[in-house]
Design an enzyme around this catalytic site. Structure first.
Site, PDB file in Angstrom:
ATOM      1  CE1 TYR A 142       0.310  -2.129   0.888  1.00  0.00           C
ATOM      2  CE2 TYR A 142       1.868  -3.931   1.122  1.00  0.00           C
ATOM      3  CZ  TYR A 142       1.527  -2.699   0.600  1.00  0.00           C
ATOM      4  OH  TYR A 142       2.420  -2.059  -0.222  1.00  0.00           O
ATOM      5  CE  LYS A 193      -8.217  10.372  -3.023  1.00  0.00           C
ATOM      6  NZ  LYS A 193      -8.320  11.560  -3.918  1.00  0.00           N
ATOM      7  CG  ASP A 226      -5.054  13.362  -4.456  1.00  0.00           C
ATOM      8  OD1 ASP A 226      -5.184  13.722  -3.266  1.00  0.00           O
ATOM      9  OD2 ASP A 226      -5.886  13.666  -5.340  1.00  0.00           O
ATOM     10  CG  ASP A 250       4.186   0.447  -1.180  1.00  0.00           C
ATOM     11  OD1 ASP A 250       5.376   0.222  -0.928  1.00  0.00           O
ATOM     12  OD2 ASP A 250       3.613   0.049  -2.216  1.00  0.00           O
ATOM     13  CG  ASP A 254       8.850   3.353  -3.832  1.00  0.00           C
ATOM     14  OD1 ASP A 254       9.245   2.911  -2.734  1.00  0.00           O
ATOM     15  OD2 ASP A 254       8.847   2.662  -4.868  1.00  0.00           O
TER      16      ASP A 254
HETATM   17  C1  IPM Z   1       7.937  -1.927   0.648  1.00  0.00           C
HETATM   18  C2  IPM Z   1       7.745  -2.920  -0.465  1.00  0.00           C
HETATM   19  C3  IPM Z   1       6.793  -4.011   0.001  1.00  0.00           C
HETATM   20  C4  IPM Z   1       5.456  -3.355   0.285  1.00  0.00           C
HETATM   21  C5  IPM Z   1       6.641  -5.188  -0.973  1.00  0.00           C
HETATM   22  C6  IPM Z   1       7.981  -5.833  -1.278  1.00  0.00           C
HETATM   23  C7  IPM Z   1       5.684  -6.220  -0.444  1.00  0.00           C
HETATM   24  O1  IPM Z   1       7.311  -2.272  -1.620  1.00  0.00           O
HETATM   25  O2  IPM Z   1       8.346  -2.345   1.759  1.00  0.00           O
HETATM   26  O3  IPM Z   1       7.691  -0.737   0.433  1.00  0.00           O
HETATM   27  O4  IPM Z   1       4.640  -3.158  -0.632  1.00  0.00           O
HETATM   28  O5  IPM Z   1       5.210  -3.038   1.442  1.00  0.00           O
HETATM   29 MG    MG Z   2       7.275  -0.150  -1.460  1.00  0.00          MG
END
Ligand code: IPM
Ligand code: MG
Length: 369
Positions: A142, A193, A226, A250, A254
């Protein structure tokens, strides 16, 4: 009565709608004499860009640094697709993370019993799920330099992002994970990884060394990132705390979010290092984004935002007991059958954003009496 200095950054999309609901909860805590919540507001993301030409102003960053906790909604949306990369809405969030030194991102994925049916996985796989992803938040790809697109002599373009970690950065996030594991089921799974990436090799070495030296009582295992994604949808309850880098965190968070029924359920805390007085910069945000497709319709689920306030009470305001009650109130509301569209499932009536916020407020009132 203790007083708390809160900076509210509603942002874009559904951010302002869910922020309005968390304000109701703070108002109740104020009225109930739990604490005096002095809430300041400012712009972030596309909203700040529209007003000031930048996704967060220096003044807002200064307010964030001074606050006891920052509550952040969401940023971004198609409206700002064309703006310059440096001033895109997400850059406001990334600047706050970096400038406040918020290296530790805690993303708990808890499946409330009432929501086990809403998950895309079978009930028995997710019922009772309680895992915590500890994501490194200020390093890795990042922020690594160089980060650029250059034009080669041939006229071809070349894009570079840099994945970079120092042993110090890995050490401090590993300690956060081990400390939290001790308050839970005492197990850390470290995801990287190392089979492909040098940063993965170092990550593995440092986490192993920290565990051996200072946390021999905590069970530690290593998993390729993975494989971790696969295990999360195969048998998620094998995990307690997962510690991982910025990009893998990240993605894995999700995945974990969907196990709980909806992205609309997941709160998060981003914490800096404690200073001499034990005070740490902190920002709390729902993991869901700005959801422009449903913005302005009053159907967004405010529970991740309200759950983020619970995390603020626990990690920044020293009010763990009130956090327990607020989380209990969320459980009560779900248990009573109240659902926003994202968690309603077929054949069940959904309530709106404000309806859900009001339901939490009355459930919390009952738990405070
Ligand atoms: C998160 C989001 C952010 C990230 C974006 C909005 C920059 O996806 O907080 O998970 O990638 O960190
Ligand atoms: Mg995210």
């Amino acid at each position: 009565m203790p007083s708390y200095n809160i900076l509210l950054l509603p942002g874009d999309g559904i951010g302002p709608e869910v922020a309005a609901e968390v304000e109701k909860v703070m108002r109740l805590l104020d009225e109930a004499g739990i604490g005096s919540f002095a809430v300041e507001r400012d712009l972030v993301g596309g909203a700040a860009y529209d007003a000031h030409g930048v996704p967060v102003t220096d003044a807002a960053v200064a307010l964030a640094k001074a606050a006891d906790a920052v509550l952040f909604g969401a940023v971004g949306g198609p409206k700002w697709d064309g703006v310059g990369y440096a001033v895109r809405p997400e850059a406001g969030l990334l600047r706050l993370r970096k400038d406040l030194g918020l290296f530790a991102n805690l993303r708990p994925a808890i499946c409330y019993p009432a929501l086990a049916e809403s998950s895309s996985l079978k009930r028995e796989l997710v019922e009772g799920l309680d895992i915590l992803i500890v994501r490194e938040l200020t390093g890795g790809v990042y922020f690594g330099e160089p980060k650029e697109v250059v034009t080669l002599e041939s006229g071809e373009k070349r894009a570079v992002d840099t994945q970079v970690y120092t042993s110090g950065e890995i050490d401090r996030i590993a300690r956060v994970a081990f400390d939290l594991a001790r308050t839970r089921r005492n197990k850390v799974s470290s995801a990287e990884k190392r089979n492909v990436m040098k940063s993965g090799v170092l990550w593995n070495e440092v986490v192993t060394a920290v565990g051996r030296a200072d946390y021999p009582d905590v069970e530690l295992d290593h998993v390729l990132a993975d494989n971790c994604a696969m295990q999360l949808v195969r048998r998620p309850k094998q995990y307690d705390v997962i510690v991982t880098d910025n990009l893998f965190g990240d993605i894995l968070s999700d995945v974990a979010a969907m196990l709980t029924g909806s992205l609309g359920m997941l709160p998060s805390a981003s914490l800096g290092a404690p200073n001499a007085e034990g005070r740490r910069a902190s920002l709390y945000e729902p993991v869901h984004g700005s959801a422009p497709d449903i913005a302005g319709q009053q159907i967004a689920n405010p529970l991740a935002m309200i759950g983020s306030l619970a995390m603020a009470l626990r990690y920044s305001l020293g009010r763990g007991e009130i956090a327990d009650r607020l989380e209990g109130a969320i459980g009560d509301v779900l248990g009573s059958g109240s659902r926003t569209t994202d968690i309603a499932g077929p054949g069940r009536n959904a309530i709106g954003t404000a309806g859900m916020g009001d339901a939490v407020v009355s459930a919390l009132k009952a738990r405070l009496d």
